[in-house]
Scaffold this active site. Sequence first.
Site, PDB file in Angstrom:
ATOM      1  N   HIS A 211       0.824  -1.211   0.000  1.00  0.00           N
ATOM      2  CA  HIS A 211       0.000   0.000   0.000  1.00  0.00           C
ATOM      3  C   HIS A 211       0.860   1.265   0.000  1.00  0.00           C
ATOM      4  O   HIS A 211       0.344   2.354  -0.252  1.00  0.00           O
ATOM      5  CB  HIS A 211      -0.910  -0.015   1.230  1.00  0.00           C
TER       6      HIS A 211
ATOM      7  N   TYR B 159      -2.629   8.948   7.262  1.00  0.00           N
ATOM      8  CA  TYR B 159      -3.128   7.634   6.887  1.00  0.00           C
ATOM      9  C   TYR B 159      -3.892   7.763   5.572  1.00  0.00           C
ATOM     10  O   TYR B 159      -4.424   8.812   5.230  1.00  0.00           O
ATOM     11  CB  TYR B 159      -3.970   6.967   7.977  1.00  0.00           C
TER      12      TYR B 159
END
Length: 213
Positions: free
Chosen positions: A20, A66
């Site tokens: 990711h 995030y």
Amino acid sequence: MIRLFVGLGNPGPEYEATRHNAGFWWTDALARRWNCQLQPDRSYHGLMARCTQRGTPVWLLQPMTYMNLSGKSVAALARFFKIEPAEILVVHDELDLLPGQMKLKQGGSAAGHNGLKDIQAQLGNPEFWRLRLGIGHPGVKAEVAAYVLRKPPSAEREAIEACIDRSLDAVDRMLGADMPAAMMQMHAKPPRPKPPRPVTAPGAPVPPTEPSA
């Protein structure tokens, strides 16, 4: 012309090498190539570097919010420096491409990528550029969340890194506002490696390189 290069990922050492974070790998590689250093900047909720290319300031950004809140960081920097959505490139991991593949496009849907969704919502405009770096798919939808947060095997990581290197060779075209040429360069198939030369055992006759007369 691209003025803001954004790499998406999650902050923290536990995520650093996960699939990711491919977008972070990309901006790290560009910072090394340009000899720029990403530094924490609270105003933009991330790591930021201001670099000069072609006599013009450009920015590198890694949101530290995030993944799902990446838009907060991107929108803050873009608004302060008056950067239009079409002058932004967002680099992110892509499940629907194999490791070593990439795709450059402008606008479109977020295709389920939460980082892109938030950027689109915060900018209020989907027309930013996206560079999708292939990480492959686990084959089962239920395994996707765990898959993207795992480290890829070394062969896959090497394929992604090679893809990043090829894409960086097209950045100069982006700075020159020639996005069609950048797209063609990125989408071109990489050259196939040459086959290894046969190893001749000691004392064995060396095969001729040309037919004898």
